[in-house]
Design a protein around this motif. Structure first.
Motif, mmCIF file in Angstrom:
data_model
loop_
_atom_site.group_PDB
_atom_site.id
_atom_site.type_symbol
_atom_site.label_atom_id
_atom_site.label_comp_id
_atom_site.label_asym_id
_atom_site.label_seq_id
_atom_site.Cartn_x
_atom_site.Cartn_y
_atom_site.Cartn_z
ATOM 1 N N GLU A 10 0.815 -1.214 0.000
ATOM 2 C CA GLU A 10 0.000 0.000 0.000
ATOM 3 C C GLU A 10 0.853 1.270 0.000
ATOM 4 O O GLU A 10 0.585 2.192 -0.782
ATOM 5 N N PRO A 11 1.916 1.345 0.835
ATOM 6 C CA PRO A 11 2.742 2.572 0.798
ATOM 7 C C PRO A 11 3.382 2.808 -0.578
ATOM 8 O O PRO A 11 3.443 3.942 -1.047
ATOM 9 N N ASN A 12 3.842 1.749 -1.229
ATOM 10 C CA ASN A 12 4.447 1.906 -2.553
ATOM 11 C C ASN A 12 3.409 2.334 -3.586
ATOM 12 O O ASN A 12 3.679 3.185 -4.433
ATOM 13 N N ASP A 13 2.220 1.767 -3.515
ATOM 14 C CA ASP A 13 1.161 2.147 -4.439
ATOM 15 C C ASP A 13 0.761 3.598 -4.226
ATOM 16 O O ASP A 13 0.576 4.348 -5.187
ATOM 17 N N GLU A 14 0.661 4.027 -2.986
ATOM 18 C CA GLU A 14 0.318 5.420 -2.684
ATOM 19 C C GLU A 14 1.395 6.366 -3.212
ATOM 20 O O GLU A 14 1.090 7.427 -3.738
ATOM 21 N N TRP A 15 2.656 5.967 -3.077
ATOM 22 C CA TRP A 15 3.746 6.806 -3.576
ATOM 23 C C TRP A 15 3.666 6.927 -5.095
ATOM 24 O O TRP A 15 3.814 8.023 -5.638
ATOM 25 N N LEU A 16 3.411 5.799 -5.770
ATOM 26 C CA LEU A 16 3.271 5.835 -7.225
ATOM 27 C C LEU A 16 2.113 6.749 -7.635
ATOM 28 O O LEU A 16 2.254 7.575 -8.546
ATOM 29 N N LYS A 17 0.992 6.603 -6.971
ATOM 30 C CA LYS A 17 -0.168 7.441 -7.270
ATOM 31 C C LYS A 17 0.162 8.918 -7.074
ATOM 32 O O LYS A 17 -0.223 9.762 -7.887
ATOM 33 N N ALA A 18 0.882 9.241 -6.003
ATOM 34 C CA ALA A 18 1.238 10.630 -5.729
ATOM 35 C C ALA A 18 2.127 11.204 -6.835
ATOM 36 O O ALA A 18 1.969 12.365 -7.220
ATOM 37 N N GLN A 19 3.037 10.400 -7.346
ATOM 38 C CA GLN A 19 3.918 10.862 -8.427
ATOM 39 C C GLN A 19 3.104 11.150 -9.692
ATOM 40 O O GLN A 19 3.336 12.143 -10.372
ATOM 41 N N VAL A 20 2.149 10.293 -9.981
ATOM 42 C CA VAL A 20 1.300 10.493 -11.157
ATOM 43 C C VAL A 20 0.376 11.688 -10.927
ATOM 44 O O VAL A 20 0.211 12.529 -11.821
ATOM 45 N N ASP A 21 -0.205 11.786 -9.735
ATOM 46 C CA ASP A 21 -1.106 12.894 -9.418
ATOM 47 C C ASP A 21 -0.402 14.248 -9.498
ATOM 48 O O ASP A 21 -1.014 15.253 -9.857
ATOM 49 N N SER A 22 0.896 14.270 -9.174
ATOM 50 C CA SER A 22 1.642 15.531 -9.237
ATOM 51 C C SER A 22 2.096 15.843 -10.661
ATOM 52 O O SER A 22 2.777 16.832 -10.889
ATOM 53 N N GLN A 23 1.684 14.992 -11.575
ATOM 54 C CA GLN A 23 1.998 15.128 -13.001
ATOM 55 C C GLN A 23 3.491 15.023 -13.281
ATOM 56 O O GLN A 23 3.980 15.500 -14.297
ATOM 57 N N GLU A 24 4.196 14.397 -12.351
ATOM 58 C CA GLU A 24 5.614 14.110 -12.576
ATOM 59 C C GLU A 24 5.748 13.055 -13.669
ATOM 60 O O GLU A 24 6.681 13.096 -14.464
ATOM 61 N N TYR A 25 4.796 12.138 -13.686
ATOM 62 C CA TYR A 25 4.724 11.070 -14.688
ATOM 63 C C TYR A 25 3.292 10.956 -15.177
ATOM 64 O O TYR A 25 2.351 11.250 -14.449
ATOM 65 N N ALA A 26 3.138 10.478 -16.402
ATOM 66 C CA ALA A 26 1.799 10.350 -16.986
ATOM 67 C C ALA A 26 1.062 9.117 -16.479
ATOM 68 O O ALA A 26 -0.162 9.085 -16.462
ATOM 69 N N SER A 27 1.815 8.094 -16.068
ATOM 70 C CA SER A 27 1.186 6.854 -15.609
ATOM 71 C C SER A 27 2.129 6.106 -14.678
ATOM 72 O O SER A 27 3.335 6.373 -14.638
ATOM 73 N N LYS A 28 1.561 5.157 -13.958
ATOM 74 C CA LYS A 28 2.383 4.307 -13.106
ATOM 75 C C LYS A 28 3.384 3.517 -13.950
ATOM 76 O O LYS A 28 4.531 3.322 -13.545
ATOM 77 N N SER A 29 2.957 3.064 -15.121
ATOM 78 C CA SER A 29 3.841 2.295 -15.995
ATOM 79 C C SER A 29 5.072 3.108 -16.402
ATOM 80 O O SER A 29 6.195 2.608 -16.396
#
Length: 79
Positions: A10-29
């Motif tokens: 869960e912590p890793n998934d939340e971190w990935l989501k936060a990176q995408v939400d901040s528009q740092e990346y377009a997707s988790k992939s």
């Protein structure tokens, strides 16, 4: 492109989501692929250093100064 299914804590998934939400990346992939590229580059650098150390251990002493050794190493890494 190969598709994979992975499970995340869960912590890793939340971190990935936060990176995408901040528009740092377009997707988790995209983020996961970037992390893998970084890890592969880091491993290549570690392997390079390990090879140099093994070669140095086998060759004995050098007359180069530490500055010369550092400059040579930087030149080799930067291509």
């Amino acid at each position: 492109m190969a598709r994979q299914s992975i499970s995340l804590t869960e912590p890793n998934d939340e971190w990935l989501k936060a990176q995408v939400d901040s528009q740092e990346y377009a997707s988790k992939s995209e983020l996961v692929n970037d992390l893998i590229r970084q890890a592969r580059k880091q491993q290549a650098e570690i392997d390079w250093v390990r090879t140099k150390l093994e070669k140095a251990e086998k060759s004995g002493f050098t007359s180069l100064t530490k500055e010369q050794i550092l400059a040579e190493a930087k030149a080799s890494i930067n291509g």
